[in-house]
Design an enzyme around this catalytic site. Structure first.
Site, PDB file in Angstrom:
ATOM      1  N   ARG A 221     -10.014  -2.117   8.480  1.00 42.05           N
ATOM      2  CA  ARG A 221     -10.735  -0.762   8.231  1.00 42.05           C
ATOM      3  C   ARG A 221     -12.058  -0.711   8.603  1.00 42.05           C
ATOM      4  NH1 ARG A 221     -11.591   3.593   3.509  1.00 42.05           N
ATOM      5  NH2 ARG A 221     -10.237   5.325   4.217  1.00 42.05           N
TER       6      ARG A 221
ATOM      7  N   CYS B 144     -10.264   1.673  -8.150  1.00 40.02           N
ATOM      8  CA  CYS B 144      -9.335   1.896  -6.963  1.00 40.02           C
ATOM      9  C   CYS B 144      -9.364   0.682  -5.877  1.00 40.02           C
ATOM     10  CB  CYS B 144      -9.815   3.285  -6.093  1.00 40.02           C
ATOM     11  SG  CYS B 144      -9.047   3.775  -4.966  1.00 40.02           S
TER      12      CYS B 144
ATOM     13  N   ASP C 269      -2.463   5.548  -3.461  1.00 40.63           N
ATOM     14  CA  ASP C 269      -2.551   6.631  -2.247  1.00 40.63           C
ATOM     15  C   ASP C 269      -1.338   7.376  -2.044  1.00 40.63           C
ATOM     16  OD1 ASP C 269      -5.279   5.910  -1.828  1.00 40.63           O
ATOM     17  OD2 ASP C 269      -5.102   4.809  -0.139  1.00 40.63           O
TER      18      ASP C 269
ATOM     19  N   TRP D  54       0.840  -1.259   0.082  1.00 39.17           N
ATOM     20  CA  TRP D  54       0.092   0.104  -0.056  1.00 39.17           C
ATOM     21  C   TRP D  54       0.973   1.267  -0.062  1.00 39.17           C
ATOM     22  CZ3 TRP D  54      -0.372   3.967   3.727  1.00 39.17           C
ATOM     23  CH2 TRP D  54      -1.401   4.809   3.480  1.00 39.17           C
TER      24      TRP D  54
ATOM     25  N   ASN E 256     -11.546  -1.938  -0.181  1.00 39.63           N
ATOM     26  CA  ASN E 256     -10.382  -1.391   0.813  1.00 39.63           C
ATOM     27  C   ASN E 256      -9.949  -2.584   1.823  1.00 39.63           C
ATOM     28  OD1 ASN E 256      -9.354   1.355   0.162  1.00 39.63           O
ATOM     29  ND2 ASN E 256     -11.204   2.072   0.628  1.00 39.63           N
TER      30      ASN E 256
ATOM     31  N   LYS F 153     -15.930   6.685  -8.915  1.00 36.77           N
ATOM     32  CA  LYS F 153     -14.767   5.902  -8.379  1.00 36.77           C
ATOM     33  C   LYS F 153     -14.752   4.856  -7.629  1.00 36.77           C
ATOM     34  CE  LYS F 153     -10.652   7.153  -5.300  1.00 36.77           C
ATOM     35  NZ  LYS F 153     -10.056   7.852  -4.537  1.00 36.77           N
ATOM     36  N   TRP F 154     -14.686   3.529  -8.060  1.00 33.81           N
ATOM     37  CA  TRP F 154     -15.146   2.122  -7.531  1.00 33.81           C
ATOM     38  C   TRP F 154     -13.824   1.811  -6.679  1.00 33.81           C
ATOM     39  CZ3 TRP F 154     -19.641  -0.554  -9.494  1.00 33.81           C
ATOM     40  CH2 TRP F 154     -19.743  -1.953  -8.730  1.00 33.81           C
ATOM     41  N   ASP F 155     -13.955   1.890  -5.321  1.00 31.97           N
ATOM     42  CA  ASP F 155     -13.063   1.147  -4.310  1.00 31.97           C
ATOM     43  C   ASP F 155     -13.093  -0.039  -3.896  1.00 31.97           C
ATOM     44  OD1 ASP F 155     -10.845   2.050  -2.869  1.00 31.97           O
ATOM     45  OD2 ASP F 155     -11.100   3.635  -2.152  1.00 31.97           O
TER      46      ASP F 155
ATOM     47  N   ASP G 233     -15.319  12.420  -3.061  1.00 35.11           N
ATOM     48  CA  ASP G 233     -14.807  10.936  -2.414  1.00 35.11           C
ATOM     49  C   ASP G 233     -15.645  10.575  -1.285  1.00 35.11           C
ATOM     50  OD1 ASP G 233     -12.711   9.024  -1.306  1.00 35.11           O
ATOM     51  OD2 ASP G 233     -11.754   9.668  -3.412  1.00 35.11           O
ATOM     52  N   ASP G 234     -15.211   9.916  -0.483  1.00 32.17           N
ATOM     53  CA  ASP G 234     -15.821   9.199   0.690  1.00 32.17           C
ATOM     54  C   ASP G 234     -16.478  10.138   1.506  1.00 32.17           C
ATOM     55  OD1 ASP G 234     -16.583   7.152   2.387  1.00 32.17           O
ATOM     56  OD2 ASP G 234     -14.586   6.586   2.790  1.00 32.17           O
TER      57      ASP G 234
HETATM   58  C1  GLA Z   1      -9.181   4.291  -0.352  1.00 33.86           C
HETATM   59  C2  GLA Z   1      -8.601   5.313  -1.560  1.00 33.86           C
HETATM   60  C3  GLA Z   1      -8.633   6.891  -1.540  1.00 33.86           C
HETATM   61  C4  GLA Z   1      -9.763   7.310  -0.860  1.00 33.86           C
HETATM   62  C5  GLA Z   1     -10.307   6.572   0.407  1.00 33.86           C
HETATM   63  C6  GLA Z   1     -11.607   6.914   1.073  1.00 33.86           C
HETATM   64  O1  GLA Z   1      -8.115   4.566   0.570  1.00 33.86           O
HETATM   65  O2  GLA Z   1      -7.456   4.777  -2.239  1.00 33.86           O
HETATM   66  O3  GLA Z   1      -8.375   7.434  -2.590  1.00 33.86           O
HETATM   67  O4  GLA Z   1     -10.864   7.157  -1.734  1.00 33.86           O
HETATM   68  O5  GLA Z   1     -10.364   5.115   0.325  1.00 33.86           O
HETATM   69  O6  GLA Z   1     -11.969   6.146   2.092  1.00 33.86           O
END
Ligand code: GLA
Length: 689
Positions: free
Chosen positions: A409, A490, A512, A167, A446, A442-444, A332-333
């Protein structure tokens, strides 16, 4: 082009500069003949007529020569295919037939009720290979089904290139000697992973500009494995596919079939640079959707606001972004459910009523009125236990009965292999995209899989593969229902980057890590395989708040991010009027050079190694050099950069200085960029006259 021998047992695939040949022996063994420069069919036939080298003692004559080694019979190499029924393990194939249609070669073999077909398709000098299994016999368990095994010629001194990371430190290039035995890379995490891009390259004496390079890249966004074997006779075989080990991939009932992902291979004699340019051209032409359309300059709010967001504050950011020339504004989030921190809300994809009382439409309209497109962040495959979704469906996650549910997380992984979960997610996301004018998602993703169980399912192991297929199906369905919407892949930065996800997303979040200096190495590695057209890079604040506190000029940050799809991700409400004005100029300059960066040929002039590094893009009559100086020592001037891809007999005018340079001089003697001190950067544009 495909040529077939008269007896229908030797096949030669020819690309613009490469050739690839295979042959089925009289004993139905499929042997590899050639992968390298173009050859004639007669050459392939001559190779087919050569007996396999004699082996003595404990060795197998087939090892190192087969196109797709399986478990069963006289073989000791790692099998690409391993299956078992209740009665027995392994397979014994009989050649059934070949088909050739639309440039695709299919070689079909059978073993009782099971059939395996090897598929080959040339895309310029890239060969796409994959395998289908069809079962008309009793149920079989597929323990392993690689997409392809690639065989390299006998050579001394093979070297392996790979892209490793973690990461915030993804896709870093390492090159090492390949010794005997196996080098295995992969992911056991359910997604592609930050640890390795699913790519390897093999060479013996290549440089950036010259020499033979073999490369292989897998198109799969789940767990995967690529094994590079240095065999006893100096041959190399590379086998790769979905799944991280042989513990089981799926079951095929009678009448069922399975198609593996594509494992693409490329031979190039243009050195590492030539190989990269061929990979980039392949992805732009055949993989990435709408790659002829340039990507927009975006603003993303994450580093500016993290979870602390409001409509008013986003509007303030949007106003400044628009004034800077940004074309796409991404929230974003933090905009949905009870998502005021990473502890709650994932799974509830409706706008947070306190933050967006009228939903997202007013903000989206505002952003559109400012002349920008509007995007949002989602992480659909995940759920926080503190969410309405989890409270209603605690059994919708991956879990092992009677065991703890591991949180990373503060979140769990939804079991996307379940139809009801897929339907729920499609319903939520479809409603979201229909409820507001959203242009970009933006599809994450995590967290990695840990407790990948599925209580009640007769074969829970299948969720490793089925999750990925469901993810693909969901994106495909949303794209079809909302054709104007672009998608970014993402996964905590670059944890899900591969040819599979790139065939259905428009760009990826590279890392990131937005520190502009670290990014140079990350981008250098990324560029070995993937084009700048998909590589998102943001200019964020200085000192770098997220990672290392490094202080760098706006110039250095912009020129670093301009090597990909430019974005801005700083807290613009805290940028001074001078900084905003300077940023506007950089954005304008980027828009000018964007066609070259996103669609041109990339030449890596010098790798980032502490001093001067540079890349060059060439498109038609235009070329642009981005150069960075990490640190100047002893007051020495920076060395000249020898440019590439120019006409020696032509002249080029420098847009920055107005000076006219002769092509031959630029190619052989170079151009010294005006850089000094630490963390300096420059852009040099040249046009052929
Ligand atoms: C991940 C993404 C970041 C951001 C955060 C939001 O870490 O890589 O760019 O979108 O989530 O929680």
């Amino acid at each position: 082009m495909l040529e077939i021998s008269r007896d229908g047992r030797t096949w030669l695939l020819t690309g613009p500069s490469s050739g690839y040949a295979v042959h089925v022996t009289g004993r139905d063994e499929l042997v590899h003949l050639h992968w390298g420069p173009r050859i004639a069919l007669a050459d392939a036939e001559a190779l087919a007529a050569r007996p396999l080298p004699e082996v003595r003692g404990f060795e197998s004559a087939l090892d190192g020569h087969e196109e797709y080694p399986v478990e069963g019979g006289p073989r000791f190499v790692r099998p690409a295919l391993s299956v078992r029924t209740e009665e027995r393990r392994g397979t014994e194939w009989a050649f059934e037939r070949y088909d050739a249609e639309d440039g695709e070669l299919r070689l079909r073999f059978t073993d009782a009720g099971l059939a395996v077909t090897l598929h080959y398709r040339t895309r310029d000098d890239v060969i796409e290979r994959w395998v289908t299994l069809e079962n008309q016999g009793p149920p079989v368990e597929v323990l392993r089904a690689d997409s392809a095994t690639w065989t390299l010629p006998d050579r001394d001194g093979w070297r392996l290139s790979q892209l490793h990371g973690r990461w915030a430190a993804e896709s870093r290039l390492v090159r090492s000697e390949l010794t005997y035995g196996e080098k295995v890379i992969g992911s056991r995490r359910g997604h592609t992973g930050h640890q390795h891009l699913p790519w390897v390259a093999l060479d013996t004496d290549a440089t950036e500009e010259r020499g033979e390079v073999y490369g292989c890249a897998l198109g799969w966004s789940g767990s995967w494995r690529i094994a590079v074997a240095g065999l006893p006779d100096a041959r190399v075989q590379i086998t790769g596919g979905a799944g991280h080990d042989d513990s089981g991939l799926l079951r095929l009932a009678t009448g069922e079939s399975f198609t593996t992902p594509v494992f693409a291979g490329l031979w190039s004699d243009g050195g590492f640079g030539g190989a990269s340019r061929a990979w980039h051209a392949y992805q732009r032409a055949y993989v990435v959707p709408d790659a002829d359309r340039d990507r927009f300059v975006l603003f993303n709010s994450w580093e500016a606001t993290e979870f602390d967001i409001s409509e008013e504050q986003q509007q303030a950011l949007a106003a400044r972004a628009a004034a800077m020339g940004v074309e796409l504004f991404v929230v974003d989030d933090g905009w949905f459910g009870a998502r005021t921190s990473d502890r709650a809300g994932l799974g509830d994809w409706t706008p947070n009523p306190d933050r967006f009382p009228q939903g997202l439409k007013p903000l989206a309209d505002h952003v559109h009125d400012l002349g920008m497109r509007f995007g949002i962040w989602v992480e659909p495959e995940m759920v926080n236990p503190d969410s309405d979704l989890y409270r209603a469906h605690p059994d919708w996650v991956q879990y092992q009965p009677g065991r703890k549910r591991t949180k990373f997380r503060n979140q769990l992984v939804l079991n996307l292999a379940r139809d009801d979960v897929q339907e729920y997610l499609f319903g939520q996301l479809d409603a979201l995209l229909s409820g507001a004018p959203i242009d970009y998602v933006k599809w994450d993703f995590n967290r990695s899989f840990t407790d990948a169980g599925w209580p009640g399912d007769p074969y829970p192991q299948r969720l490793w593969v089925d999750h990925v297929r469901a993810f693909y199906a969901l994106v495909d369905r949303l794209r079809a229902a909302h054709p104007g919407v672009a998608f970014e892949s993402c996964s905590g930065g670059g944890g899900r980057i591969d040819l599979g996800v790139l065939s259905r997303t428009d760009q990826v979040w590279t890392s990131d890590n937005t520190d502009p200096l670290d990014r140079l190495a990350i981008q250098h590695g990324f560029s070995q395989l993937h084009p700048a057209r998909v590589m998102a890079a943001w200019v964020t604040d200085s000192p770098n708040v997220m990672l290392n506190g490094r202080v760098s000029s706006l110039r250095f940050r912009f020129v670093s991010a301009m090597a990909g799809v430019l974005g801005v991700g700083g807290d613009l409400t805290r940028w001074s009027a001078e900084e905003l004005a300077e940023a506007r100029d950089w954005v304008a300059l980027y828009k000018e050079i964007r066609p070259l960066v996103q669609r041109g040929d990339l030449y890596r002039l010098r790798p980032p190694a502490g001093g001067l590094s540079a890349v060059q893009y060439v498109l038609g009559d235009e070329t642009v050099v981005l150069a960075w100086l990490q640190a100047q020592h002893y007051g020495e001037p920076v060395p000249p950069l020898r440019l590439r891809g120019l006409e020696p007999a032509a002249s080029y005018v420098c847009r920055e200085t107005g000076e006219v340079h002769r092509g031959a001089v630029l190619l052989h003697h170079g151009l010294r960029p005006a850089l000094r001190g630490d963390l300096d950067a420059t852009v040099i544009r040249l046009r052929r006259i």
